[in-house]
Scaffold this motif. Structure first.
Motif, short mmCIF file in Angstrom:
data_model
loop_
_atom_site.label_atom_id
_atom_site.label_comp_id
_atom_site.label_asym_id
_atom_site.label_seq_id
_atom_site.Cartn_x
_atom_site.Cartn_y
_atom_site.Cartn_z
N HIS A 87 8.62 -6.93 -1.50
CA HIS A 87 8.93 -5.99 -2.31
C HIS A 87 9.06 -6.38 -3.89
N GLY A 88 8.70 -7.69 -3.98
CA GLY A 88 8.95 -8.06 -6.02
C GLY A 88 7.65 -7.78 -5.85
N ILE A 89 6.07 -8.23 -4.78
CA ILE A 89 5.19 -7.63 -4.85
C ILE A 89 4.74 -6.26 -5.70
N ALA A 90 5.10 -5.31 -4.77
CA ALA A 90 4.53 -4.15 -4.58
C ALA A 90 5.69 -2.90 -5.58
N HIS A 91 6.87 -3.71 -6.46
CA HIS A 91 7.12 -3.24 -8.01
C HIS A 91 6.34 -4.22 -8.94
N LEU A 92 6.13 -5.31 -9.04
CA LEU A 92 5.30 -5.13 -9.99
C LEU A 92 3.89 -4.49 -10.04
N PHE A 131 8.95 5.64 -2.48
CA PHE A 131 9.49 3.93 -2.55
C PHE A 131 10.75 3.47 -3.04
N ARG A 132 10.33 4.01 -4.28
CA ARG A 132 11.65 3.64 -5.31
C ARG A 132 13.03 4.79 -4.84
N LEU A 133 13.10 6.05 -4.68
CA LEU A 133 13.62 6.99 -3.77
C LEU A 133 14.76 5.91 -2.78
N MET A 134 14.07 5.21 -1.86
CA MET A 134 14.45 4.52 -1.16
C MET A 134 15.45 3.41 -0.97
N PHE A 135 15.69 3.19 -3.17
CA PHE A 135 16.05 1.81 -3.34
C PHE A 135 17.07 2.64 -4.25
N ARG A 136 17.13 3.89 -4.45
CA ARG A 136 18.08 3.70 -5.81
C ARG A 136 19.73 3.80 -5.03
N GLU A 187 0.93 -1.42 -0.02
CA GLU A 187 -0.01 -0.03 0.08
C GLU A 187 1.19 1.46 0.00
N PHE A 188 2.01 1.35 0.62
CA PHE A 188 2.93 2.23 0.76
C PHE A 188 3.63 2.24 0.46
N ALA A 189 3.59 1.69 -1.37
CA ALA A 189 4.77 1.74 -2.47
C ALA A 189 3.55 2.29 -3.28
N LEU A 190 2.35 2.23 -3.29
CA LEU A 190 1.36 2.69 -4.79
C LEU A 190 1.13 3.93 -3.83
N ASP A 191 0.48 3.99 -2.90
CA ASP A 191 0.12 5.78 -2.66
C ASP A 191 1.20 6.66 -2.61
#
Length: 211
Positions: free
Chosen positions: A168-173, A109-114, A100-104
């Motif tokens: 994480h994979g579910i969120a990214h997909l 979300f993307r920045l945190m892992f770059r 939910e956080f990733a979608l919101d």
């Protein structure tokens, strides 16, 4: 309405830094990482193009501040997740909150892992990440038979990383709309209410005999 330069607006040092962080965060939310630049952040905050570099050193310095906010917000999502009656139920709940956080907040979300965009050596970045992920780590260890009182990330690394990789994979997909082949994955609200619970239940079913 025209945004006045910082000198006219009367920013103090701390206020200017905060304004730049807010500006960078709003760019990520509206335009994604691709739309971010120090010049764009300065323009949105109404300050000189040199101001972000002066206060944060470089783009990574400014984006690290946004990533810390992202960690804090993720921690709030995880803390608000229902506890569940079993570790497996709790892990499903936390994973749902993660998605939910990733979608919101896709930009955050993307920045945190770059690793190329944030300063991972910043102790505050590290500490905020630990605080955010601790509930997930503890619950994953429990779901795979670990003991909360003696949890060891080294001992439980395999199960913890497997659980995190799944969420994480579910969120990214989901962010990339890769579940659109299923009609329940073509809409985020339907995905969250119907398809996601099935995916998580298949991954972490309650033990036999559990309520």
């Amino acid at each position: 309405m025209r945004i006045e330069p910082a000198a006219k607006r009367g920013y103090h040092h701390g206020e200017l830094k905060e304004a730049l962080i807010v500006a960078a965060d709003s760019i990520l939310r509206e335009d994604g990482i691709e739309g971010f630049s120090l010049r764009a952040a300065a323009r949105r905050a109404g300050v000189s193009p040199a101001a972000p570099a002066h206060h944060f050193g470089n783009a990574a310095g400014l984006l690290t501040e946004v990533a810390i906010l992202a960690h804090n917000q993720l921690g709030e999502y995880l803390a608000a997740a229902p506890r569940g009656e079993t570790p497996q139920a709790r892990l499903r709940s936390l994973s749902r909150a993660y998605v939910e956080f990733a979608l919101d907040e896709p930009g955050r979300f993307r920045l945190m892992f770059r690793k190329d965009l944030v300063n991972r050596e910043d102790p505050r970045f590290f500490d905020s990440g630990v605080r955010a992920f601790t509930p997930f780590i503890e619950t994953a260890a429990q779901a795979y038979g670990g003991d909360l009182a003696t949890i060891s990330l080294e001992r439980d690394a395999g199960s913890v990383l497997a659980a995190w990789s799944t969420a994480h994979g579910i969120a990214h997909l989901a962010l990339e709309d890769k579940f659109a082949f299923d009609k329940r994955g073509a809409n985020s609200s339907i995905f969250l209410s119907e398809l996601l619970p099935e995916i998580l239940a298949a991954q972490w079913p309650d033990p036999v005999g559990a309520r």
